[in-house]
Design a protein around this motif. Structure first.
Motif, mmCIF file in Angstrom:
data_model
loop_
_atom_site.group_PDB
_atom_site.id
_atom_site.type_symbol
_atom_site.label_atom_id
_atom_site.label_comp_id
_atom_site.label_asym_id
_atom_site.label_seq_id
_atom_site.Cartn_x
_atom_site.Cartn_y
_atom_site.Cartn_z
ATOM 1 N N VAL A 38 0.866 -1.190 0.000
ATOM 2 C CA VAL A 38 0.000 0.000 0.000
ATOM 3 C C VAL A 38 0.897 1.233 0.000
ATOM 4 N N ALA A 48 -7.034 1.306 4.466
ATOM 5 C CA ALA A 48 -6.921 0.066 3.703
ATOM 6 C C ALA A 48 -5.873 -0.855 4.333
ATOM 7 N N VAL A 223 -1.446 -1.363 -4.077
ATOM 8 C CA VAL A 223 -2.519 -0.376 -3.905
ATOM 9 C C VAL A 223 -1.899 1.011 -3.887
ATOM 10 N N MET A 414 -9.965 -1.506 -9.202
ATOM 11 C CA MET A 414 -8.736 -1.974 -9.847
ATOM 12 C C MET A 414 -8.558 -1.233 -11.165
ATOM 13 N N PHE A 421 -4.438 -1.531 -7.720
ATOM 14 C CA PHE A 421 -5.658 -0.911 -7.197
ATOM 15 C C PHE A 421 -5.355 0.537 -6.853
ATOM 16 N N LEU A 452 -12.413 -1.770 -0.734
ATOM 17 C CA LEU A 452 -11.248 -2.515 -1.212
ATOM 18 C C LEU A 452 -10.964 -3.809 -0.437
ATOM 19 N N ILE A 456 -10.340 -6.695 -3.137
ATOM 20 C CA ILE A 456 -8.968 -7.173 -3.335
ATOM 21 C C ILE A 456 -8.894 -8.675 -3.047
#
Lengths: 636, 245, 216
Positions: A38, A48, A223, A414, A421, A452, A456
């Motif tokens: 991330v 997230a 991400v 995505m 993402f 997400l 995901i």
């Protein structure tokens, strides 16, 4: 290539529920076998990362800051929307959905916006549970205010520091997972490239901002939560470091960039005072609830504001929009302010400002009430300008604030690159051509906490992931590419500083691609940017060491990317021959108001990078409206 | 106005640093302090010298990135502001300004005025949160919270984690920072549940990270850009005693 | 073990110890000053000597006395420990450091006042307590009269009371902060008591040598 938005079938209200049921799940025992990168630790990134880790995935979290808490979400002042209807004023999920679609000038996906409105209530609950000290009434219940043109009170707030409190909530959730060893946090790392392997996003290349080393990290999905690109205008309300490099480099690896021309100009900022100015400061929009905007009726009036009698003042928003008055949406308030200053009615030293006056509210509600509501904003204004807004009206002027465009994503958030993402301001998805007040925080957290984490899992469960070796030539070449760019910049040894280039770019953008755009100005901008790009790559001057803290080389890369993005932004604006939301083409207006062209432009522009100095290719995602009928926005 | 600056320059953490003198002309009183440094850095670039490294970001006093000692005061003269909110109108033509990094064992210098405050993250990491997971949460209005408590909690939660409290403290104590988090969470009914554990863990980690003890001089409160009150420190002490009894 | 582990080894725990020992010593000052007020009784020190005799022979008082010494030592020990630990935590001092703009005078001289009060205490104990306990002085009153007829001794005594006042001005209210009791509900009462301890008590103590010096 046909862009598939993957919007589920079925009635609007059922789409997200049925989609969640259809999403594949990763067995809880298997989740620890997956790694997710991330990038960014703002509201979207932190929430997230924390949510993934709670589910059991291993998370690598990256920030160019020293701490996740420094992300610019922290500066959001006003609040966060949720249709809880606590105020008993007729709010509902449907109304928030409708307001957002309409506010976005019918340039967002119905399904995405509805989902956003649907999950927003849970965000408030989640944040309360985390200890976000939202404002409360004397009974101990959550307080709401109306905000940014909404006719219901659905905005939750924590004084003028809502963004800070929400981010601290998400940051604390993230830290808890760092402590559980489910998240590894990498501070002071700036993402400079995306690693693709077998066509899937599998890692990133970063520069360690402390020792200058180029590092590579791999995972099963990447991400991006790296925020918006408002600093392409040089002066904006964004933080100094806010940049587009992560999404831009991903774009250059194949991710489509959608609607770059949708940029939001915020009407209430403190005006520019000099050439040295490094950023603009936002004054929360909530001020418009009690402040009245005016300019002198006479051009070039040099009198002090308090010396101008009531009948010589033009409260132009109240005059033009009797029913909404000072509370018209941001884009309209901004454009009117620019227009009135361009026509010579502006106030202050630079004549690029209008008054926001609280005298009437102070008379009506008392100084104490105004102080309670806006005390910190008034203090902030006084600190910067050395003027006291309790006695003298504030001077305000519009400034770039938020960018609705971003990397293209489908309903699962995505991008067109599998495994990449994009969430929060970095994607394009929910605000259409204009964002409503108090909706940015809502979107960031909705993506991170409640959307997400589901989608995901579906991706991870559906795909097979081959082993990836850092020694693979494909990865090495990405890393080499990054190192080459840096070396190249050092070797130019030119005469002009990075900041000067950034300022030049900002001027081109603000004058030609700012609040009002025309075919002429956009072509002008594109030509000038092309020239600027050449100049940059032959004359930029980098000082300092490569392998040490070096703000100059950091910024050089950001500016290099902004220059390219600026060109795409102008190109997109040129292509969109209509006015909608934050995109105003002077050729397309009716009675001074934006005029959409629904027949030709009810689509998302998604741009594909085709190589250095080559024209980007436009892909169109058609927007279908099954639940709302498209009307021309009118706030008269 | 014209100013003389004495700025601490240190190549990296292990290097020995020193003060370097700079003269700067044409400073406008409307500039912020950081904008003045930007101008100086632009001049250094012209002279092909390395720029002065300092952390900064939002430039509106909320991100907590900036902060150094300016003439012996954390965030410079004045109260209730971060360095980025300090304007040059606070200085006079011809002034000499001494600029050095926040100094504390817990805040090692990275380069010049840039310091490493990750110790703050590590302190909060051990328990500076409510252990609520995403999802499965009751309605936000399910637990009414007394307005007074909520307001006090918000006062403490306003902390931006800049480290001025540590820098200003003669003992390099982080008590104001830690107590702000203890109060923020401890005053709310959701947060009370973990109070005992939280205060013990945070205090232990604070000591571990090499911050000193509080001797109630209240220099921290005087320099805090968010004017966090030292009553939060008293509250931490109270919770700490209660947790140990 | 929880207490030993997390309490006494932590910085906050040590500070609490500091404040508790400090407050105990403050409570002793009340007894000390009220007994000493007998000096002002115009009976040639008869009552005062009776009181001194009681204080030095009563078993309970003698037991408390041991505690008192223990607390003084503990207060000093923890104080030193905290001072030396804290000193190490700023590896390089500021070139310019304007604590004067952010802190009170008495809080800045806390360590200095502590050292000087300790020196005073040693001399004070040597002159009165040691003399009576180990060298067989029978009348404390006479001892006091001789000591305070000396200008330098009296001056030193008064100066020491000034430092004690400064030490208590910061220390007394500070103890309540450390014990977590200081908040808006109790501030007024703490301030009143603080005033009694840092202002009234040292003045009473100082008034005795002045009174004796002037009446010699």
């Amino acid at each position: 290539m046909i862009l598939d938005s993957k919007i589920p079938a079925g009635p609007l209200e059922k789409k997200w529920t049925s989609h969640r049921f259809n999403l594949k799940l990763v067995n809880p025992a298997n989740r620890r076998k997956y790694k997710i990168i991330v990038v960014g630790t703002g509201l979207a990134g932190s929430s997230a990362a924390a949510s993934f880790a709670e589910l059991g995935y291993n998370v690598l979290s990256f920030s160019y800051h020293e701490s996740p808490r420094r992300a610019h979400s922290i500066a959001a002042q006003g609040g966060i929307n949720a249709p809880k209807n606590y105020a008993n004023d007729g709010d509902s999920v449907w109304r928030l959905f409708y307001d957002t679609i309409k506010g976005g000038d019918y340039r967002a996906r119905e399904a995405n916006v509805y989902r956003l409105a649907e999950v927003s209530g849970s965000i408030i609950d989640q944040c309360v549970a985390q200890g976000v000290p939202f404002a409360r009434d004397y009974a101990g219940y959550l307080d709401n205010r109306s905000f940014g043109g909404a006719q219901v009170s659905r905005t939750f707030y924590a004084r003028g520091q809502t963004g800070q409190q929400l981010l601290l909530g998400a940051y604390q959730a993230l830290l808890r997972q760092v402590n559980e060893k489910k998240i590894t946090f990498f501070p002071r790392r700036e993402m400079l490239d995306l690693i693709l392997h077998d066509g899937k996003a599998r890692g990133i290349v970063v520069r360690n901002l402390v020792n200058g080393k180029i590092e590579t990290y791999t995972a099963d999905a990447v991400v991006l939560a790296t925020g918006g690109y408002g600093n392409v205008f040089y002066l904006s309300t964004n933080a100094n470091a806010s940049n587009a490099t992560a999404i831009w480099r991903a774009h250059k690896r194949g991710a489509f960039f959608a609607n770059p021309c949708y940029t939001q100009i915020h009407p209430t900022c403190i005006p520019v005072s000099g050439d040295y100015q490094s950023k603009l400061t936002l004054m929360s929009e909530s001020l418009r609830n009690d402040g009245r905007i005016w300019v002198p009726k006479k051009k070039n009036d040099l009198r002090k504001p308090n010396e101008i009698p009531e009948n010589e003042r033009d409260y132009y928003l109240e005059r033009l929009y009797p029913s909404f008055g000072n509370l018209v949406p941001r884009d309209i308030a901004s454009r009117r302010a620019k227009e009135i200053c361009d026509n010579g009615f502006g106030v202050g030293e630079t004549k690029m400002a209008v008054y926001l006056d609280f005298v009437d509210s102070i008379k009506r509600l008392g100084k104490e009430t105004i102080k309670q509501k806006y005390g910190n904003l008034f203090d902030m204004y006084k600190q910067i300008t050395a003027e006291d807004p309790y006695n003298v009206p504030m001077r305000i002027y519009p400034a770039v604030h938020y960018t609705m465009g971003g990397l293209w994503v489908d309903y699962n958030l995505m991008s067109n690159l599998p495994g990449l993402f994009v969430i929060g301001e970095a994607n394009f998805s929910d605000h259409g051509a204009n964002r409503l007040g108090a909706s940015a925080l809502m979107q960031g957290l909705a993506d991170g906490y409640f959307i997400l984490p589901y989608t995901i899992g579906n991706y991870l469960a559906s795909e097979k992931f081959g082993k990836i070796n850092l020694t693979d030539s494909s990865i090495k070449s990405v890393k080499n590419n990054v190192e080459e760019i840096i070396s190249k910049l050092f070797n130019i040894k030119g005469k002009t500083s990075v900041n000067e280039f950034h300022k030049k770019l900002g001027k081109i953008m603000w004058n030609n691609v700012g609040m009002g755009r025309s075919k002429k100005s956009l072509n002008e901008a594109i030509n000038q940017i092309k020239k600027l790009k050449k100049e940059f790559w032959s004359d930029v001057k980098i000082v300092g060491e490569k392998e040490n803290v070096n703000a100059v080389i950091e910024k050089a890369q950001r500016v290099a990317d902004f220059i390219e993005l600026g060109e795409l932004l102008a190109t997109d604006a040129l292509n969109r021959q209509e006015s909608c939301g934050g995109h105003f083409r002077e050729e397309f207006q009716f009675d001074g108001e934006a005029m959409r062209n629904d027949k030709k432009f009810t689509y998302v522009s998604a741009w594909e990078f085709k190589g250095e100095n080559k024209k980007e290719k436009l892909h169109k995602e058609k927007l279908e409206f099954e639940n709302v009928s498209l009307t021309q926005r009118s706030y008269k | 106005m014209k100013l003389n600056l004495k700025v601490w320059r240190q190549q990296n953490n292990s290097a020995k640093g020193k003060f370097v003198n700079y003269k700067i002309d044409d400073v406008s009183e409307h500039m912020s302090f950081l904008e003045m440094l930007d101008v100086l850095n632009e001049e250094l670039i012209k002279k092909s010298e390395d720029t002065i490294a300092f952390d900064h970001d939002c430039r509106e006093g909320i991100c907590g990135s900036c902060g150094f000692m300016i003439n012996g005061r954390a965030h410079g003269p004045g109260s209730g502001i971060a360095t980025c909110q300090l304007h040059m109108r606070s200085f006079k033509d011809g002034d000499t300004i001494i600029i050095e990094p926040f100094r504390a064992e817990g805040f090692p210098v990275i380069k010049d005025l840039m310091i490493d405050r990750s110790a703050f993250d590590r302190i909060l990491q051990v328990g500076g949160y409510i252990s609520a997971k995403t999802g499965g949460i009751p309605d936000g209005n399910a637990i009414p919270i007394k307005k007074e408590d909520s307001d006090l909690s918000m006062d403490a939660a306003a902390c931006i984690g800049c480290g001025a409290c540590v820098a200003a403290c003669p003992n390099s104590s982080a008590m104001l920072f830690v107590s702000a988090k203890i109060s923020h969470l401890g005053l709310l009914p959701q947060g009370k549940i973990e109070n005992d554990e939280r205060v013990i863990k945070l205090v232990a980690q604070m000591d571990e990270e090499k911050f000193g003890s509080c001797s109630n001089t209240y220099a921290c409160e005087a320099e805090c850009p968010k004017e966090i009150s030292v009553t939060n420190i008293a509250r931490l002490n109270k919770y700490f005693i209660k947790a140990n009894l | 073990m929880k207490i030993v582990n997390s309490f006494l080894t932590s910085s906050v725990g040590k500070k609490i110890l500091m404040s508790l020992t400090g407050l105990f010593l403050c409570s002793f000052l009340i007894i000390h000053v009220s007994g000493n007020l007998l000096l002002f009784k115009n009976d040639n020190g008869v009552s005062f000597d009776l009181y001194s005799h009681f204080m030095s022979t009563n078993l309970i008082i003698r037991t408390i006395e041991i505690g008192l010494f223990a607390f003084i030592l503990l207060h000093i020990y923890v104080g030193l420990l905290l001072t030396f630990t804290n000193r190490k935590l700023r590896p390089k001092n500021y070139k310019k450091y304007k604590l004067s703009e952010t802190t009170t005078f008495e809080s800045r001289i806390m360590r200095l006042s502590a050292v000087l009060v300790l020196i005073f205490l040693i001399i004070h104990l040597r002159t009165f307590w040691f003399e009576a306990r180990f060298l067989g002085a029978t009348s404390q009153y006479k001892l006091i009269l001789t000591s305070f007829s000396n200008l330098y001794y009296t001056g030193f005594y008064i100066f020491s009371m000034l430092l004690l006042a400064m030490h208590l001005k910061h220390g007394f209210q500070s103890a309540f902060q450390t014990l977590g009791i200081k908040n808006s509900n109790y501030n007024t009462i703490i301030n009143i008591f603080s005033f009694i301890f840092w202002f009234i008590i040292p003045i009473l103590f100082a008034s005795m040598p002045i009174y004796i010096f002037l009446n010699k």
